[in-house]
Design a protein around this motif. Structure first.
Motif, PDB file in Angstrom:
ATOM      1  N   CYS A 119      39.670  26.488  42.187  1.00 36.90           N
ATOM      2  CA  CYS A 119      40.470  27.574  41.591  1.00 36.90           C
ATOM      3  C   CYS A 119      40.591  28.764  42.524  1.00 36.90           C
ATOM      4  O   CYS A 119      41.142  29.794  42.150  1.00 36.90           O
ATOM      5  N   CYS A 179      36.790  27.047  37.678  1.00 39.52           N
ATOM      6  CA  CYS A 179      36.724  25.602  37.878  1.00 39.52           C
ATOM      7  C   CYS A 179      35.299  25.056  38.026  1.00 39.52           C
ATOM      8  O   CYS A 179      35.074  23.880  37.813  1.00 39.52           O
ATOM      9  N   SER A 180      34.372  25.896  38.421  1.00 36.50           N
ATOM     10  CA  SER A 180      32.951  25.562  38.614  1.00 36.50           C
ATOM     11  C   SER A 180      32.692  24.680  39.843  1.00 36.50           C
ATOM     12  O   SER A 180      31.553  24.316  40.093  1.00 36.50           O
ATOM     13  N   CYS A 221      32.649  25.444  42.860  1.00 35.98           N
ATOM     14  CA  CYS A 221      31.951  26.145  43.933  1.00 35.98           C
ATOM     15  C   CYS A 221      30.471  26.346  43.619  1.00 35.98           C
ATOM     16  O   CYS A 221      29.776  27.029  44.352  1.00 35.98           O
ATOM     17  N   CYS A 276      31.478  31.857  43.790  1.00 36.56           N
ATOM     18  CA  CYS A 276      32.552  32.844  43.918  1.00 36.56           C
ATOM     19  C   CYS A 276      32.260  34.103  43.098  1.00 36.56           C
ATOM     20  O   CYS A 276      32.916  35.128  43.293  1.00 36.56           O
TER      21      CYS A 276
HETATM   22  S1  FES Z   1      34.715  28.757  39.901  1.00 37.68           S
HETATM   23 FE1  FES Z   1      36.394  27.997  40.979  1.00 37.68          FE
HETATM   24  S2  FES Z   1      35.949  28.595  42.974  1.00 37.68           S
HETATM   25 FE2  FES Z   1      34.316  29.403  41.874  1.00 37.68          FE
END
Ligand code: FES
Length: 568
Positions: free
Chosen positions: A298, A304-305, A307, A342
């Motif tokens: 994302c 999105c999790s 990372c 992030c």
């Molecule tokens: S949650 Fe998507 S890049 Fe960190």
């Protein structure tokens, strides 16, 4: 909150960039005129000298002189500012050339400017072409320096202008002419100097220092630091001034480096990488700085999790997760030691382990510093399709169908690209195109997209005149355009992965193209696009159309081919 965040910088990066462009254009105008003047030497010295009188009339009037010398001083100070602020590692080769050429230019032209300008400012002798070129011929080092200055100034100016203007819509139209001019002007200027140098009798050569010994008025002024001040002394003072300025910048950079080190923390990764970053930098940003392959679908929005990292060790307490981070972590039922890289901005040294590996060849672009990858951005999406092409294609030879489609795409693609858009994909006899918002803003992007649509419609009509004779058919195009947020990301696998836009804006644009066919018009545009474009649309039909999955209807403007072409 960082208390410094309220301090507004004296000069923002945007303002600095604008100033650099404006001052650069002023100096480039001067240089171009000066070089064209040199080119006249190819015809005769007298003609070049006569033109020089007009050149001086323009550039020595007080307004132009202030503009020129002010631009030079400002441009140089801005270069020092850049040198102070910019990271020097990882610069592109073209940027290095630009910086090195820019900084070496004052050194190369100091002698020429001092000898030609300072005496005349104090009613001393003025330099003329014959004297200057004789001086260059007598002193080979001076001649080489002046020739180098000519090339360096020209390359620096051209690179700067290219960086500032190449993204403009009109640039591609004139690119070939500009490229030719970029080669021809300095070649003619150098040619003029060389030819004249060979023509002049060497016996009469004079030294550059004789061109303008300082008149007696200098005595007692700031220029007369020593009793027998001459051009060479002033020139030396200019060199010293430049050296002091460069040394000062380097000193300030060094001070800043050590100060930053104090405020830096060390992020170490379980696979052995380590990165120094300022406190408060997110782990994902640290990975970018350290060129570490870090999956982030994302683009750092906390949604999105992908990372996620496991925190193995921390030099101090970690900031608590924000509600957004907490929500995402609980959605994946993450263990207590897992955080989103992030979102996590540590203030102490940290040891982490990446949790997800980017799929090989899948999201390989997402760790690049390309801002358009894996980011949500406002874009314009255009869908263009041919009405009834399946019916047209029925019963025709495959070669004819390929010819028809290629003739149509030969209109479509250049029209989109000339307007700054990008063909995202071909869908049978249609295309999807994306227009991104550049520094000229949303209004400009909307106008560009509408202009491209108008051009496609107009040129398809022209093509029809030919096709009607040869094939007895009429191609009718249906275009839909919408503006809104979309996720830009690399989609696909391996070699077949490419940058595309995904999201509701794309679906709506596609729906608008269908609406254009449904209402038998050439162009269907969402009301948002027309309002943002601030273009007149008198007499254009407005409709409310339902959208799949939405309770509310959407207002759409439906353009006949003639109405659409008013945006050409
Ligand atoms: S949650 Fe998507 S890049 Fe960190």
């Amino acid at each position: 909150m960082n208390p410094k965040s309220h301090v507004r910088p004296l000069l923002t990066d945007k303002a600095a960039l604008r100033l650099r462009i404006v001052t650069g254009i002023i100096m480039f105008t001067f240089v171009t005129m000066h070089f064209l003047n040199h080119a006249l030497l190819l015809i005769s010295e007298d003609l070049a000298q006569a033109a020089l009188a007009y050149f001086r009339l323009i550039w020595r009037n007080p307004v132009a002189a202030v503009l020129l010398y002010g631009s030079f001083a400002l441009h140089f100070l801005l270069a020092l500012r850049t040198l102070y602020l910019r990271r020097l590692i990882g610069l592109r080769a073209v940027t290095v050339i630009q910086v090195v050429f820019g900084l070496s230019l004052p050194l190369l032209i100091a002698q020429h400017v001092v000898a030609a300008r300072i005496p005349v400012m104090f009613s001393g002798p003025d330099a003329d072409y014959v004297s200057v070129i004789r001086a260059m011929w007598k002193d080979g080092f001076l001649g080489a320096k002046m020739a180098a200055a000519l090339i360096v100034a020209w390359v620096h100016g051209c690179l700067g202008l290219y960086a500032a203007l190449s993204y403009r819509e009109w640039f591609s139209r004139y690119a070939q002419i500009l490229f030719a001019a970029a080669i021809i002007v300095p070649t003619l200027a150098l040619g003029g100097i060389l030819v004249t140098g060979q023509r002049l009798p060497p016996a009469n050569a004079v030294g550059i220092e004789q061109l303008g010994r300082l008149p007696s008025e200098f005595e007692g002024t700031w220029l007369a630091a020593a009793p027998n001040t001459d051009i060479a002394t002033i020139e030396r003072q200019v060199y010293i001034l430049l050296a002091v300025a460069a040394a000062l910048v380097l000193l300030l950079r060094t001070v800043r480096y050590f100060r930053q080190r104090e405020s830096h923390i060390l992020i170490t990764y379980s696979h052995g990488a380590l990165v120094h970053v300022p406190r408060g930098t997110s782990i994902l940003e640290a990975s970018r700085v350290g060129h570490i392959d870090h999956y982030s679908v994302c683009g750092g929005k906390g949604r999105c999790s992908t990372c996620r990292v496991r925190v193995l060790e921390s030099g101090g307490p970690l900031p608590a997760p924000s509600p957004l981070e907490r929500a995402t972590l609980s959605r994946i039922q993450a263990p207590a030691d897992t955080r989103l890289s992030c979102q996590l901005r540590p203030n102490f040294d940290l040891h982490v382990a990446l949790q997800l590996e980017p799929p090989e060849g899948g999201d390989r672009f997402s760790t690049r510093t390309n801002l358009e990858v894996g980011r949500e951005k406002d874009v314009l999406v255009m869908f263009a399709d041919l009405r009834n092409f399946t019916t047209i294609a029925e019963g025709r030879l495959p070669y004819d169908i390929v010819f028809l489609l290629n003739s149509y795409f030969a209109i479509l693609v250049p029209a989109i690209e000339a307007a700054g858009g990008r063909v995202d994909k071909y869908i049978g006899d249609g295309v999807m195109a994306i227009f991104e918002i550049d520094q000229n803003g949303t209004r400009d992007a909307c106008r560009r997209a509408l202009g491209a649509a108008a051009k496609i419609i107009a040129e398809t009509q022209n093509l029809n005149n030919q096709l009607m004779q040869e094939f007895g058919i009429d191609l009718e195009v249906a275009i839909g355009i919408h503006y809104g947020p979309a996720i830009l990301g690399i989609v696909g696998y391996g070699k077949v992965a490419s940058l595309t836009a995904i999201g509701d804006t794309v679906n709506v644009a596609s729906r608008l193209e269908t609406a254009a066919k449904q209402f038998n018009v050439a162009l269907a545009v969402s009301e948002t696009v027309i309002l943002l474009a601030e273009l007149a649309h008198d007499g254009v039909t407005t409709r409310r159309i339902p959208l799949k999955g939405r309770r509310l209807e959407m207002t759409v403007l439906l353009f006949s081919p003639e109405q659409a072409q008013s945006y050409l």
